[in-house]
Write an enzyme that holds these catalytic residues in place. Structure first.
Site, short mmCIF file in Angstrom:
data_model
loop_
_atom_site.label_atom_id
_atom_site.label_comp_id
_atom_site.label_asym_id
_atom_site.label_seq_id
_atom_site.Cartn_x
_atom_site.Cartn_y
_atom_site.Cartn_z
N TRP A 60 0.90 -1.01 -0.22
CA TRP A 60 0.19 -0.01 -0.08
C TRP A 60 0.96 1.25 -0.02
O TRP A 60 0.52 2.12 -0.82
CB TRP A 60 -1.12 0.11 1.20
CG TRP A 60 -1.82 1.03 1.56
CD1 TRP A 60 -3.11 1.08 0.85
CD2 TRP A 60 -1.58 2.34 1.93
NE1 TRP A 60 -3.61 2.57 0.84
CE2 TRP A 60 -2.72 3.40 1.63
CE3 TRP A 60 -0.28 2.97 2.49
CZ2 TRP A 60 -2.80 4.57 1.96
CZ3 TRP A 60 -0.42 4.29 2.79
CH2 TRP A 60 -1.49 5.29 2.45
N TYR A 66 1.16 3.81 -3.07
CA TYR A 66 0.77 5.50 -2.75
C TYR A 66 1.89 6.48 -3.45
O TYR A 66 1.53 7.16 -3.92
CB TYR A 66 0.35 5.79 -1.50
CG TYR A 66 -0.12 7.04 -0.90
CD1 TYR A 66 -1.44 7.19 -1.50
CD2 TYR A 66 0.70 8.16 -0.70
CE1 TYR A 66 -2.22 8.57 -1.28
CE2 TYR A 66 0.07 9.44 -0.59
CZ TYR A 66 -1.05 9.49 -0.76
OH TYR A 66 -1.69 10.72 -0.58
N ASP A 101 -6.38 -0.67 -0.67
CA ASP A 101 -6.79 0.53 0.13
C ASP A 101 -8.16 0.35 0.82
O ASP A 101 -9.22 -0.11 0.11
CB ASP A 101 -6.76 1.64 -0.87
CG ASP A 101 -7.17 3.08 -0.44
OD1 ASP A 101 -6.25 3.48 0.68
OD2 ASP A 101 -8.23 3.60 -0.62
#
Length: 290
Positions: free
Chosen positions: A226, A230, A246
């Site tokens: 994650w 990002y 997410d």
């Protein structure tokens, strides 16, 4: 006295500048960002000195006002502003690719100018991604504000509530772990990332090899998919970046009556290549406060 420079930044229409500002406003960090009369204002570290960017929607342009320690930094301030507001995107190409999809098509037709907010400093985005692990937007912003107060550099010419620069990788690498207001595992992740960025074993930005940068990030303690994805989304400017695990994405898909599991999200997203980042932004936008 700082130099104050007004410029207008062009883009390919349509452009949802208000949407970018709303996204940034929900993540604003005390001391480095604020919203003033509908404009987004933040500090930035440039080649010759510091600056403050103020960006607002205009008639066919984004209106920018730069307060710069050194006027010669204007071209770099323009470059950072364009990256932050994703002004070099081609909305027609994105619309052509996504509008046939039964899920994303209606969303993008409703707002074809939605952009993927970028960055003024890729290292900052990486630190913010670590701070945002498993906490709310407000919680992450609060933690970041404490780092700014403790380790940020005060501006020579503050403006409004914008008083500091975000801490450098070197400053955070030398931080006392006991003074970092977060769980021990996240402290280790933050300091490990800071050391890697400071030493150059991890390099970020739109010109680096994205696959290599992601691989090196995932080798660091406390950096999972994650966080790496990002960073790819906002710091590496990958238009196909996607975050299948997410929580906001899960909620958006479930609100639309779909299975929000990471496996199903990844399966759905296969149809959104090579613009999965834009599809993600449209899905996040269906949730209030995302």
């Amino acid at each position: 006295m700082p130099a104050v420079i007004d410029v207008e930044l062009a883009y390919r229409a349509p452009m949802d500048a208000e949407g970018v500002i709303a996204y940034l406003a929900r993540r604003a960090i005390r001391g480095i960002e604020e919203i003033v009369d509908g404009a987004y204002r933040r500090s930035v570290r440039l080649a010759r000195g510091a600056g403050i960017l103020e960006l607002a929607p205009g008639a066919g342009r984004v209106r920018a006002r730069f307060q710069l320690d050194e006027a010669a930094d204007e071209p770099l301030a323009v470059e950072r502003s364009r990256a932050l507001f994703d002004l070099d995107a081609d909305p027609q190409a994105i619309l052509d690719a996504l509008h046939p999809d039964p899920l994303i098509g209606p969303l993008i037709r409703a707002n074809p100018g939605r952009r993927v907010p970028g960055h003024v400093d890729p290292d900052e985005i990486a630190f913010r991604a670590v701070l945002g692990q498993q906490v709310s937007l407000g919680g992450a912003a609060t933690l970041a504000g404490r780092l700014v107060a403790d380790y940020g550099e005060p501006l020579r010419s503050p403006l409004g509530a914008v008083t500091h620069l975000f801490p450098t990788a070197r400053a955070l690498a030398r931080a006392d772990p006991e003074r970092l207001p977060m769980p021990a595992s996240r402290r280790r992740a933050l300091i490990g990332l800071a050391e890697a960025l400071d030493e150059g074993t991890v390099a970020l930005g739109p010109t680096v090899d994205r696959t290599e940068a992601r691989r090196r990030l995932l080798e660091l303690p406390g950096i999972g998919p994650w966080t790496a994805d990002y960073v790819a989304l906002r710091a590496l400017r990958d238009p196909d970046a996607f975050l299948p695990s997410d929580l906001g994405l899960r909620r958006a898909l479930e609100r639309l009556g779909l299975d929000g599991s990471p496996a199903n999200a990844a399966k759905l997203a296969a149809n959104w290549r090579p613009y999965r980042a834009y599809a993600l932004m449209h899905l996040w936008a269906t949730l209030a406060g995302q």
